[in-house]
Design a protein around this motif. Structure first.
Motif, mmCIF file in Angstrom:
data_model
loop_
_atom_site.group_PDB
_atom_site.id
_atom_site.type_symbol
_atom_site.label_atom_id
_atom_site.label_comp_id
_atom_site.label_asym_id
_atom_site.label_seq_id
_atom_site.Cartn_x
_atom_site.Cartn_y
_atom_site.Cartn_z
ATOM 1 N N GLN A 114 24.435 37.287 -2.027
ATOM 2 C CA GLN A 114 24.012 36.422 -0.918
ATOM 3 C C GLN A 114 23.848 37.256 0.357
ATOM 4 O O GLN A 114 22.874 37.110 1.088
ATOM 5 N N GLU A 115 24.787 38.154 0.580
ATOM 6 C CA GLU A 115 24.754 38.997 1.775
ATOM 7 C C GLU A 115 23.506 39.903 1.759
ATOM 8 O O GLU A 115 22.833 40.086 2.772
ATOM 9 N N ILE A 116 23.197 40.444 0.575
ATOM 10 C CA ILE A 116 22.020 41.328 0.442
ATOM 11 C C ILE A 116 20.741 40.530 0.724
ATOM 12 O O ILE A 116 19.833 40.985 1.429
ATOM 13 N N TYR A 117 20.680 39.303 0.190
ATOM 14 C CA TYR A 117 19.503 38.459 0.460
ATOM 15 C C TYR A 117 19.410 38.098 1.951
ATOM 16 O O TYR A 117 18.333 38.057 2.530
ATOM 17 N N GLU A 118 20.570 37.814 2.552
ATOM 18 C CA GLU A 118 20.571 37.479 3.995
ATOM 19 C C GLU A 118 19.979 38.636 4.803
ATOM 20 O O GLU A 118 19.190 38.436 5.721
ATOM 21 N N GLN A 119 20.393 39.860 4.441
ATOM 22 C CA GLN A 119 19.901 41.033 5.183
ATOM 23 C C GLN A 119 18.391 41.189 4.989
ATOM 24 O O GLN A 119 17.659 41.477 5.932
ATOM 25 N N ALA A 120 17.931 40.980 3.762
ATOM 26 C CA ALA A 120 16.500 41.106 3.482
ATOM 27 C C ALA A 120 15.715 40.035 4.232
ATOM 28 O O ALA A 120 14.626 40.285 4.767
ATOM 29 N N TRP A 121 16.280 38.846 4.283
ATOM 30 C CA TRP A 121 15.624 37.735 4.988
ATOM 31 C C TRP A 121 15.514 38.063 6.478
ATOM 32 O O TRP A 121 14.495 37.824 7.116
ATOM 33 N N ALA A 122 16.586 38.623 7.011
ATOM 34 C CA ALA A 122 16.583 38.981 8.437
ATOM 35 C C ALA A 122 15.549 40.082 8.720
ATOM 36 O O ALA A 122 14.897 40.091 9.762
ATOM 37 N N LEU A 123 15.402 40.976 7.754
ATOM 38 C CA LEU A 123 14.419 42.054 7.908
ATOM 39 C C LEU A 123 13.001 41.501 7.793
ATOM 40 O O LEU A 123 12.064 41.951 8.456
ATOM 41 N N GLY A 124 12.839 40.488 6.945
ATOM 42 C CA GLY A 124 11.538 39.845 6.758
ATOM 43 C C GLY A 124 10.610 40.669 5.893
ATOM 44 O O GLY A 124 11.017 41.657 5.264
ATOM 45 N N GLY A 125 9.361 40.256 5.845
ATOM 46 C CA GLY A 125 8.369 40.934 5.025
ATOM 47 C C GLY A 125 8.737 40.854 3.546
ATOM 48 O O GLY A 125 9.385 39.916 3.087
ATOM 49 N N GLN A 126 8.343 41.887 2.822
ATOM 50 C CA GLN A 126 8.520 41.875 1.356
ATOM 51 C C GLN A 126 9.926 42.291 0.937
ATOM 52 O O GLN A 126 10.194 42.388 -0.270
ATOM 53 N N ALA A 127 10.817 42.549 1.913
ATOM 54 C CA ALA A 127 12.103 43.194 1.603
ATOM 55 C C ALA A 127 12.866 42.522 0.469
ATOM 56 O O ALA A 127 13.468 43.199 -0.371
ATOM 57 N N ILE A 128 12.820 41.207 0.417
ATOM 58 C CA ILE A 128 13.656 40.509 -0.570
ATOM 59 C C ILE A 128 13.310 40.914 -2.007
ATOM 60 O O ILE A 128 14.175 40.980 -2.871
ATOM 61 N N MET A 129 12.041 41.239 -2.246
ATOM 62 C CA MET A 129 11.635 41.596 -3.616
ATOM 63 C C MET A 129 12.103 43.006 -4.001
ATOM 64 O O MET A 129 11.969 43.414 -5.146
ATOM 65 N N PHE A 130 12.618 43.737 -3.029
ATOM 66 C CA PHE A 130 13.069 45.105 -3.293
ATOM 67 C C PHE A 130 14.594 45.212 -3.314
ATOM 68 O O PHE A 130 15.151 46.287 -3.181
ATOM 69 N N THR A 131 15.262 44.071 -3.457
ATOM 70 C CA THR A 131 16.724 44.101 -3.403
ATOM 71 C C THR A 131 17.351 44.472 -4.746
ATOM 72 O O THR A 131 18.370 45.157 -4.786
ATOM 73 N N PHE A 132 16.762 44.003 -5.841
ATOM 74 C CA PHE A 132 17.352 44.264 -7.166
ATOM 75 C C PHE A 132 16.282 44.686 -8.163
ATOM 76 O O PHE A 132 15.116 44.310 -8.026
ATOM 77 N N THR A 133 16.723 45.425 -9.174
ATOM 78 C CA THR A 133 15.768 45.998 -10.146
ATOM 79 C C THR A 133 15.119 44.944 -11.037
ATOM 80 O O THR A 133 14.026 45.168 -11.554
ATOM 81 N N ASP A 134 15.824 43.819 -11.246
ATOM 82 C CA ASP A 134 15.378 42.919 -12.316
ATOM 83 C C ASP A 134 14.722 41.633 -11.825
ATOM 84 O O ASP A 134 14.531 40.699 -12.607
ATOM 85 N N LEU A 135 14.353 41.583 -10.549
ATOM 86 C CA LEU A 135 13.816 40.319 -10.036
ATOM 87 C C LEU A 135 12.501 39.929 -10.709
ATOM 88 O O LEU A 135 12.190 38.743 -10.807
ATOM 89 N N LEU A 136 11.728 40.921 -11.129
ATOM 90 C CA LEU A 136 10.451 40.592 -11.762
ATOM 91 C C LEU A 136 10.508 40.746 -13.287
ATOM 92 O O LEU A 136 9.491 40.678 -13.967
ATOM 93 N N LEU A 137 11.736 40.961 -13.773
ATOM 94 C CA LEU A 137 11.885 41.190 -15.215
ATOM 95 C C LEU A 137 12.739 40.130 -15.894
ATOM 96 O O LEU A 137 12.587 39.859 -17.073
ATOM 97 N N ASP A 138 13.627 39.545 -15.146
ATOM 98 C CA ASP A 138 14.610 38.646 -15.730
ATOM 99 C C ASP A 138 14.595 37.302 -14.986
ATOM 100 O O ASP A 138 14.803 37.251 -13.770
ATOM 101 N N ALA A 139 14.349 36.237 -15.734
ATOM 102 C CA ALA A 139 14.172 34.922 -15.096
ATOM 103 C C ALA A 139 15.428 34.482 -14.336
ATOM 104 O O ALA A 139 15.340 33.896 -13.257
ATOM 105 N N LYS A 140 16.585 34.808 -14.897
ATOM 106 C CA LYS A 140 17.827 34.353 -14.230
ATOM 107 C C LYS A 140 18.036 35.128 -12.926
ATOM 108 O O LYS A 140 18.446 34.559 -11.915
ATOM 109 N N ALA A 141 17.759 36.425 -12.975
ATOM 110 C CA ALA A 141 17.898 37.227 -11.753
ATOM 111 C C ALA A 141 16.905 36.717 -10.708
ATOM 112 O O ALA A 141 17.248 36.530 -9.533
ATOM 113 N N ASN A 142 15.693 36.461 -11.143
ATOM 114 C CA ASN A 142 14.664 35.972 -10.233
ATOM 115 C C ASN A 142 15.104 34.667 -9.574
ATOM 116 O O ASN A 142 14.909 34.458 -8.376
#
Ligand code: NAP
Length: 542
Positions: free
Chosen positions: A273-301
Motif C-alpha cells: 500500500q505504501e509503495i502504491y501511495e508513493q507511486a500515486w503521489a509521483l503520478g504518471g506511469q509510476a504505478i505500473m513500474f512498482t512490481f515485476t508481475d503487474l502485467l503477468l499475474d492477475a492477482k498481482a494486477n
C-alpha cells in the motif's frame, strides 16, 4: 513546398526513397536518407509537419511521457538547444518542436504537404514502387517507407444518425486548428479513453453543460504536470547520453522508471500500500513500474487496480458515479493507461453528467441530441473521442500492391504479419516504422522511431555496399517472428483487454494482439543479433 511548386513537379519523378508521412518518424527518416546522399520525397496529408501533434489539437492534449525523454536523441546540439517548458509537453509545444526540427534540418524542401498517397504499386520487372497521390502526381522510388503512424486513422463510431447531427461535430484526432469555444454550449463527449480524459476537464470548465457517454471505464492516473525547473532540465541535459542509453535498457524505453525487482506478493499488504501511495503521489506511469508481475499475474494486477479504484471512490463525491468510473472489465495497464489532470474531480461539478452506455448503447444521434432508448440528451456540440483504427489503419488505407499484384490489405486480412515490425514478407523494399509486432506503441515512441529509422538506413546502406537492389524478409523468418510475438503476448495479461492493441475497438477487425511486448531492451538485442548475423531472415538480391 507550395501548391504551385507541387504542380510544377514533373510526372514520374524518380527518388531513391518515398516516405509517407511527415510526423516524427517521417522527418527523421528524411534526415537520415539525405545524410546518406539519397534522393527522397515525403508526402504528407496535413499542411505541416508533426503527425499526431499536428492533428490532435483538442483541449488539454499533451504527451503522457515526460518531454525530456519524449524527444529526438539523434542530434546532441538539438538536444541541448531545445528547452522544454513543462514536464509533459503540451500539444502546441510539441508541434513547435516538430517545426523547429523541420526548420533546423531544412526538411521542408523535400516534403510535399496537403497531399495524400492513394496508391503504391510495385513493378514486377523493375521492382520500383510507383506512388500516386490525390494531387495527381506520380513518382517512382526504389524504397517505399511507411511513416504513417500508429494512431492516425480517426474512427467514427458506428451509431445511427451520427452524420445527421445538426450541431458542431469534432473528432479529437481532427481538431480544428483555430480551436473551439464551448462557452455557453451543451456538449456531449462520446468516449473515455486517453483523449477524452485529457479533454473532459477542459471542456467542462467552459461548457454550460457536459454530458459524457461512457462505454468502458478506463484507469487514469494523475499526471502531476508542472513546469520543468531550469536546474532539473540542465541537470538532465548534462547527462543526456547516459539517460538515452539507460532508456534502451528498459522494457518500455523510458529511463525515468527503473525496472522493478519484486513481485507484488514479496511485500506485506502494508508495504505494498505504501509503495502504491508513493507511486500515486509521483503520478504518471509510476504505478505500473512498482512490481515485476503487474502485467503477468492477475492477482498481482488486481492489487494495483483496486488501489486505483479506491482513489476514484475517494475523489468522486457521488458513490454511484464513482462506481461507474471504476474500471472492472480489464486488468490495469492492459489498455493504455490514461494520465490526467483533475479528470475524476471533474465529475463533482454541477455541470457534468456521466451516462453509462455499456449495457444500453446509444440508440441514435438526432439533429440535436444523443438518444438512448427513450432518453433524449439535447446537445449543441458533439465531441467524438472515439479513437483510431490503430497500427494497421493508415497502411491499409493506401492501395499498396506488391510485384505480384497482392494488396497489403488482403495479405493482412487475418491480422498484420511482419518481420520485426519493420518489413513484410512478399513486399520487397517496403518498410514500416514502428509497425505491428514491434515495441513501438508499447514504448517511448520517439526512441522506437529512431531505432527503426536507423535500422532501415543501415539496411539500405548494406544493400548499397553489397550491390543489392532488393530486400525482403523470408516467409519462415516472418512466421517465426509472428509466433514469437504471440507467445510473448500470451504470457502476459494484455490479451485479456478488449483494447486497440487487439484491434477490438474496430468492428470486424481481426482480434490479434499487435505490439511486441517482450520490451525494448530484448527487442533491440534481438535486432542487433540479427544484424550481426548478416541480417538473418532478410533475403537480398541484385
Ligand atoms: P481510445 O483509447 O480508443 O478511446 C476511444 C473511446 O471511445 C473508448 O472509451 C471507447 O469505448 C469509446 N467508443 C468508441 N466507439 C464508441 C461507441 N460507439 N459508443 C460509445 N463509446 C465508444 O481512443 P483515444 O482516447 O483517442 O486514445 C487512443 C490512444 O492514443 C491512446 O490509447 C494513447 O495511446 C494515444 N493517446 C495518447 C495521449 C497522450 O500521450 N497523452 C493522448 C491521447 C491519446 P470502448 O473502450 O468501450 O471501446
Amino acid at each position: 513546398m507550395t501548391i504551385a511548386d507541387q504542380q510544377a513537379i514533373a510526372a514520374e519523378e524518380h527518388f531513391d526513397a518515398i516516405v509517407v508521412g511527415a510526423g516524427f518518424a517521417g522527418m527523421y527518416m528524411l534526415h537520415r536518407l539525405r545524410a546518406m546522399g539519397l534522393t527522397a520525397r515525403v508526402y504528407e496529408r496535413g499542411d505541416g509537419v508533426g503527425g499526431t501533434w499536428y492533428w490532435n489539437r483538442y483541449p488539454g492534449a499533451r504527451c503522457d511521457l515526460e518531454s525530456m525523454e519524449y524527444s529526438y536523441s539523434f542530434d546532441q546540439d538539438l538536444e541541448q538547444e531545445w528547452n522544454w517548458a513543462e514536464k509533459y509537453g503540451t500539444q502546441p509545444e510539441l508541434l513547435k518542436y516538430a517545426n523547429h526540427v523541420a526548420d533546423r534540418f531544412d526538411l521542408r524542401r523535400d516534403i510535399v504537404f496537403e497531399t495524400r498517397v492513394d496508391s503504391a504499386h510495385q513493378d514486377k520487372t523493375s521492382g520500383l514502387w510507383t506512388v500516386k497521390t490525390d494531387a495527381g502526381t506520380v513518382a517512382t522510388a526504389t524504397h517505399l517507407i511507411l511513416a504513417t503512424g500508429n494512431l492516425s486513422t480517426p474512427q467514427l463510431p458506428k451509431i445511427d444518425g451520427v452524420g445527421a447531427f445538426q450541431g458542431r461535430t469534432f473528432h479529437t484526432g481532427q481538431w480544428p486548428h483555430e480551436g473551439v469555444d464551448f462557452s455557453g454550449r451543451r456538449v456531449g463527449v462520446i468516449g473515455t479513453g486517453s483523449s477524452a480524459v485529457q479533454a473532459i476537464p477542459k471542456i467542462a470548465a467552459q461548457a454550460a453543460h457536459l454530458t459524457v457517454f461512457q462505454r468502458t471505464a478506463n484507469f487514469s492516473i494523475p499526471a502531476r504536470h508542472g513546469p520543468l525547473a531550469a536546474e532539473d532540465r540542465e541537470a538532465q541535459k548534462a547527462r543526456y547520453g547516459e539517460i538515452r542509453e539507460a532508456a534502451y535498457q528498459t522494457p518500455f524505453g523510458i529511463a525515468k522508471y527503473g525496472s522493478p525487482t519484486k513481485s507484488a506478493f514479496d511485500v506485506s499488504d502494508a508495504e505494498r500500500q505504501e509503495i502504491y501511495e508513493q507511486a500515486w503521489a509521483l503520478g504518471g506511469q509510476a504505478i505500473m513500474f512498482t512490481f515485476t508481475d503487474l502485467l503477468l499475474d492477475a492477482k498481482a494486477n488486481e492489487t494495483a487496480a483496486e488501489f486505483v479504484r479506491e482513489r476514484i471512490r475517494e475523489t468522486v463525491n457521488d458513490p454511484e458515479v464513482a462506481e461507474l468510473l471504476c474500471p472492472k472489465d480489464h486488468p490495469i495497464g492492459t489498455k493504455r493507461l490514461c494520465l490526467d489532470s483533475f479528470y475524476y474531480e471533474t465529475y463533482n461539478r454541477d455541470n457534468v453528467s456521466l451516462i453509462n452506455v455499456k449495457q444500453t448503447p446509444i440508440t441514435r444521434i438526432d439533429a440535436n441530441a444523443v438518444v438512448i432508448d427513450s432518453q433524449v440528451y439535447e446537445i449543441d456540440d458533439l465531441v467524438l473521442a472515439t479513437g483510431f483504427d490503430a497500427m494497421t489503419g493508415a497502411a491499409r488505407d493506401i492501395d499498396i500492391r506488391n510485384e505480384k499484384g497482392t494488396s497489403l490489405a488482403d495479405s493482412w486480412v487475418a491480422g498484420p504479419q511482419t518481420y520485426l515490425g519493420l518489413m513484410v514478407a512478399e513486399f520487397p523494399n517496403m518498410y514500416l516504422i514502428t509497425g505491428p509486432q514491434s515495441p513501438g506503441v508499447k514504448s517511448q515512441m520517439i526512441l522506437s522511431i529512431e531505432h527503426h529509422v536507423d535500422m532501415i538506413a543501415d539496411l539500405i546502406e548494406k544493400m548499397r555496399t553489397d550491390g543489392s537492389r532488393r530486400v525482403v524478409p523470408a516467409n519462415p523468418a516472418q512466421e517465426d517472428w509472428v509466433v514469437e510475438n504471440n507467445n510473448v503476448a500470451n504470457m502476459t495479461l494484455y490479451p485479456a483487454a478488449a483494447s486497440w492493441y487487439m484491434g477490438a475497438n474496430i468492428p470486424g477487425k481481426p482480434r490479434v494482439f499487435m505490439p511486441y511486448v517482450a520490451g525494448v531492451k530484448q527487442y533491440r538485442a534481438t535486432c542487433a543479433e540479427i544484424v550481426a548475423d548478416n541480417w538473418r531472415g532478410f533475403e537480398f538480391s541484385p
